[in-house]
Design a protein around this motif. Structure first.
Motif, PDB file in Angstrom:
ATOM      1  N   GLY A   4       0.823  -1.199   0.000  1.00  0.00           N
ATOM      2  CA  GLY A   4       0.000   0.000   0.000  1.00  0.00           C
ATOM      3  C   GLY A   4       0.852   1.241   0.000  1.00  0.00           C
ATOM      4  O   GLY A   4       2.075   1.173   0.003  1.00  0.00           O
ATOM      5  N   PRO A   5       0.229   2.418   0.044  1.00  0.00           N
ATOM      6  CA  PRO A   5       0.937   3.684  -0.171  1.00  0.00           C
ATOM      7  C   PRO A   5       1.733   4.202   1.025  1.00  0.00           C
ATOM      8  O   PRO A   5       2.622   5.006   0.849  1.00  0.00           O
ATOM      9  N   GLY A   6       1.384   3.778   2.235  1.00  0.00           N
ATOM     10  CA  GLY A   6       2.130   4.257   3.391  1.00  0.00           C
ATOM     11  C   GLY A   6       1.604   5.561   3.971  1.00  0.00           C
ATOM     12  O   GLY A   6       1.235   5.625   5.140  1.00  0.00           O
ATOM     13  N   LEU A   7       1.565   6.594   3.168  1.00  0.00           N
ATOM     14  CA  LEU A   7       1.124   7.905   3.627  1.00  0.00           C
ATOM     15  C   LEU A   7      -0.061   8.359   2.782  1.00  0.00           C
ATOM     16  O   LEU A   7       0.006   8.335   1.542  1.00  0.00           O
ATOM     17  N   VAL A   8      -1.129   8.771   3.455  1.00  0.00           N
ATOM     18  CA  VAL A   8      -2.347   9.199   2.775  1.00  0.00           C
ATOM     19  C   VAL A   8      -2.821  10.506   3.409  1.00  0.00           C
ATOM     20  O   VAL A   8      -2.699  10.677   4.636  1.00  0.00           O
ATOM     21  N   LYS A   9      -3.366  11.395   2.595  1.00  0.00           N
ATOM     22  CA  LYS A   9      -3.880  12.664   3.120  1.00  0.00           C
ATOM     23  C   LYS A   9      -5.308  12.486   3.626  1.00  0.00           C
ATOM     24  O   LYS A   9      -6.051  11.634   3.122  1.00  0.00           O
ATOM     25  N   PRO A  10      -5.688  13.278   4.601  1.00  0.00           N
ATOM     26  CA  PRO A  10      -7.070  13.209   5.095  1.00  0.00           C
ATOM     27  C   PRO A  10      -8.076  13.407   3.963  1.00  0.00           C
ATOM     28  O   PRO A  10      -7.834  14.187   3.038  1.00  0.00           O
ATOM     29  N   SER A  11      -9.169  12.688   4.067  1.00  0.00           N
ATOM     30  CA  SER A  11     -10.298  12.680   3.133  1.00  0.00           C
ATOM     31  C   SER A  11     -10.043  11.847   1.878  1.00  0.00           C
ATOM     32  O   SER A  11     -10.975  11.611   1.103  1.00  0.00           O
ATOM     33  N   GLN A  12      -8.835  11.380   1.678  1.00  0.00           N
ATOM     34  CA  GLN A  12      -8.547  10.549   0.514  1.00  0.00           C
ATOM     35  C   GLN A  12      -8.972   9.099   0.743  1.00  0.00           C
ATOM     36  O   GLN A  12      -9.375   8.719   1.845  1.00  0.00           O
ATOM     37  N   THR A  13      -8.829   8.301  -0.290  1.00  0.00           N
ATOM     38  CA  THR A  13      -9.099   6.868  -0.219  1.00  0.00           C
ATOM     39  C   THR A  13      -7.782   6.107  -0.250  1.00  0.00           C
ATOM     40  O   THR A  13      -6.936   6.374  -1.116  1.00  0.00           O
ATOM     41  N   VAL A  14      -7.618   5.196   0.696  1.00  0.00           N
ATOM     42  CA  VAL A  14      -6.430   4.351   0.713  1.00  0.00           C
ATOM     43  C   VAL A  14      -6.795   2.983   0.152  1.00  0.00           C
ATOM     44  O   VAL A  14      -7.862   2.434   0.450  1.00  0.00           O
ATOM     45  N   SER A  15      -5.925   2.462  -0.694  1.00  0.00           N
ATOM     46  CA  SER A  15      -6.130   1.154  -1.298  1.00  0.00           C
ATOM     47  C   SER A  15      -4.968   0.242  -0.936  1.00  0.00           C
ATOM     48  O   SER A  15      -3.813   0.589  -1.171  1.00  0.00           O
ATOM     49  N   LEU A  16      -5.269  -0.886  -0.347  1.00  0.00           N
ATOM     50  CA  LEU A  16      -4.264  -1.863   0.050  1.00  0.00           C
ATOM     51  C   LEU A  16      -4.518  -3.182  -0.661  1.00  0.00           C
ATOM     52  O   LEU A  16      -5.666  -3.555  -0.897  1.00  0.00           O
ATOM     53  N   THR A  17      -3.444  -3.884  -0.975  1.00  0.00           N
ATOM     54  CA  THR A  17      -3.544  -5.170  -1.659  1.00  0.00           C
ATOM     55  C   THR A  17      -2.862  -6.248  -0.836  1.00  0.00           C
ATOM     56  O   THR A  17      -1.799  -6.016  -0.253  1.00  0.00           O
ATOM     57  N   CYS A  18      -3.482  -7.400  -0.795  1.00  0.00           N
ATOM     58  CA  CYS A  18      -2.898  -8.570  -0.142  1.00  0.00           C
ATOM     59  C   CYS A  18      -2.631  -9.621  -1.215  1.00  0.00           C
ATOM     60  O   CYS A  18      -3.565 -10.077  -1.891  1.00  0.00           O
ATOM     61  N   THR A  19      -1.383  -9.991  -1.351  1.00  0.00           N
ATOM     62  CA  THR A  19      -0.998 -11.032  -2.314  1.00  0.00           C
ATOM     63  C   THR A  19      -0.795 -12.336  -1.558  1.00  0.00           C
ATOM     64  O   THR A  19      -0.027 -12.392  -0.590  1.00  0.00           O
ATOM     65  N   VAL A  20      -1.484 -13.367  -2.007  1.00  0.00           N
ATOM     66  CA  VAL A  20      -1.471 -14.658  -1.330  1.00  0.00           C
ATOM     67  C   VAL A  20      -0.671 -15.668  -2.128  1.00  0.00           C
ATOM     68  O   VAL A  20      -0.830 -15.775  -3.343  1.00  0.00           O
ATOM     69  N   SER A  21       0.177 -16.414  -1.446  1.00  0.00           N
ATOM     70  CA  SER A  21       0.906 -17.519  -2.068  1.00  0.00           C
ATOM     71  C   SER A  21       0.771 -18.753  -1.198  1.00  0.00           C
ATOM     72  O   SER A  21       0.536 -18.656   0.005  1.00  0.00           O
ATOM     73  N   GLY A  22       0.886 -19.922  -1.824  1.00  0.00           N
ATOM     74  CA  GLY A  22       0.771 -21.158  -1.075  1.00  0.00           C
ATOM     75  C   GLY A  22      -0.653 -21.596  -0.836  1.00  0.00           C
ATOM     76  O   GLY A  22      -0.886 -22.569  -0.102  1.00  0.00           O
ATOM     77  N   GLY A  23      -1.611 -20.885  -1.402  1.00  0.00           N
ATOM     78  CA  GLY A  23      -3.023 -21.216  -1.252  1.00  0.00           C
ATOM     79  C   GLY A  23      -3.858 -20.379  -2.190  1.00  0.00           C
ATOM     80  O   GLY A  23      -3.389 -19.321  -2.636  1.00  0.00           O
ATOM     81  N   SER A  24      -5.075 -20.824  -2.485  1.00  0.00           N
ATOM     82  CA  SER A  24      -5.940 -20.099  -3.412  1.00  0.00           C
ATOM     83  C   SER A  24      -7.003 -19.310  -2.661  1.00  0.00           C
ATOM     84  O   SER A  24      -7.639 -19.828  -1.734  1.00  0.00           O
ATOM     85  N   ILE A  25      -7.228 -18.063  -3.077  1.00  0.00           N
ATOM     86  CA  ILE A  25      -8.246 -17.242  -2.426  1.00  0.00           C
ATOM     87  C   ILE A  25      -9.663 -17.692  -2.794  1.00  0.00           C
ATOM     88  O   ILE A  25     -10.624 -17.179  -2.236  1.00  0.00           O
ATOM     89  N   THR A  26      -9.788 -18.654  -3.707  1.00  0.00           N
ATOM     90  CA  THR A  26     -11.113 -19.171  -4.068  1.00  0.00           C
ATOM     91  C   THR A  26     -11.458 -20.456  -3.324  1.00  0.00           C
ATOM     92  O   THR A  26     -12.510 -21.044  -3.573  1.00  0.00           O
ATOM     93  N   THR A  27     -10.591 -20.900  -2.443  1.00  0.00           N
ATOM     94  CA  THR A  27     -10.882 -22.095  -1.642  1.00  0.00           C
ATOM     95  C   THR A  27     -12.064 -21.816  -0.732  1.00  0.00           C
ATOM     96  O   THR A  27     -12.050 -20.869   0.057  1.00  0.00           O
ATOM     97  N   ASN A  28     -13.120 -22.638  -0.837  1.00  0.00           N
ATOM     98  CA  ASN A  28     -14.376 -22.359  -0.139  1.00  0.00           C
ATOM     99  C   ASN A  28     -14.241 -22.297   1.379  1.00  0.00           C
ATOM    100  O   ASN A  28     -14.953 -21.551   2.036  1.00  0.00           O
ATOM    101  N   SER A  29     -13.337 -23.058   1.941  1.00  0.00           N
ATOM    102  CA  SER A  29     -13.248 -23.144   3.398  1.00  0.00           C
ATOM    103  C   SER A  29     -12.326 -22.101   4.012  1.00  0.00           C
ATOM    104  O   SER A  29     -11.987 -22.189   5.185  1.00  0.00           O
ATOM    105  N   VAL A  30     -11.919 -21.119   3.243  1.00  0.00           N
ATOM    106  CA  VAL A  30     -10.992 -20.109   3.764  1.00  0.00           C
ATOM    107  C   VAL A  30     -11.643 -18.731   3.724  1.00  0.00           C
ATOM    108  O   VAL A  30     -12.307 -18.375   2.755  1.00  0.00           O
ATOM    109  N   TYR A  31     -11.436 -18.000   4.796  1.00  0.00           N
ATOM    110  CA  TYR A  31     -12.000 -16.668   4.957  1.00  0.00           C
ATOM    111  C   TYR A  31     -10.844 -15.673   5.038  1.00  0.00           C
ATOM    112  O   TYR A  31     -10.032 -15.737   5.951  1.00  0.00           O
ATOM    113  N   TRP A  32     -10.798 -14.757   4.107  1.00  0.00           N
ATOM    114  CA  TRP A  32      -9.684 -13.815   3.959  1.00  0.00           C
ATOM    115  C   TRP A  32     -10.104 -12.462   4.512  1.00  0.00           C
ATOM    116  O   TRP A  32     -11.106 -11.901   4.108  1.00  0.00           O
ATOM    117  N   SER A  33      -9.295 -11.949   5.423  1.00  0.00           N
ATOM    118  CA  SER A  33      -9.708 -10.770   6.188  1.00  0.00           C
ATOM    119  C   SER A  33      -8.691  -9.644   6.147  1.00  0.00           C
ATOM    120  O   SER A  33      -7.500  -9.862   5.915  1.00  0.00           O
TER     121      SER A  33
END
Length: 124
Positions: free
Chosen positions: A8-37
């Motif tokens: 993610g960006p680290g520093l954000v100004k007030p009123s802006q939108t922050v966007s963060l990404t989580c990259t997963v390895s060793g498992g699939s984010i489409t696995t039904n029994s897993v809840y990603w938070s």
């Protein structure tokens, strides 16, 4: 072994939108029994649950943040993202992505795997 890495960006100004990404390895984010938070920890405070996306694509949000939060995923990249809008100083925190085997554990901060976290600072 599942590994999660936040970015993610680290520093954000007030009123802006922050966007963060989580990259997963060793498992699939489409696995039904897993809840990603997404969770966060403000300075000097405890962990706070932000929201969860399931392997099937269902999404749950914290009621206190729901109006400003959007979670989505890119299955082709095995990533899921967090967008938090209208940020203010109270959103300054270390943000983590994590995985759990069911919704109860995800909602109650009981995770099987968690990333190292990324600092988000809201400041003008």
């Amino acid at each position: 072994q599942v590994q999660l890495q936040e970015s993610g960006p680290g520093l954000v100004k007030p009123s802006q939108t922050v966007s963060l990404t989580c990259t997963v390895s060793g498992g699939s984010i489409t696995t039904n029994s897993v809840y990603w938070s997404w969770i966060r920890q403000p300075p000097g405070k405890g962990l706070e649950w932000i929201g969860t996306i399931t392997g099937g694509g269902g999404i749950y949000y914290s009621p206190s943040l729901k109006s400003r939060t959007s979670i989505s995923r890119d299955t082709s990249k095995n990533q899921f993202t967090l967008q938090l809008s209208s940020v203010n100083s109270e959103d300054t925190a270390v943000y983590y992505c994590a995985s759990a085997g069911n919704y109860y554990n995800a909602r109650n901060l009981r995770y099987d795997y968690r990333g190292q976290g990324t600092q988000v600072t809201v400041s003008s």
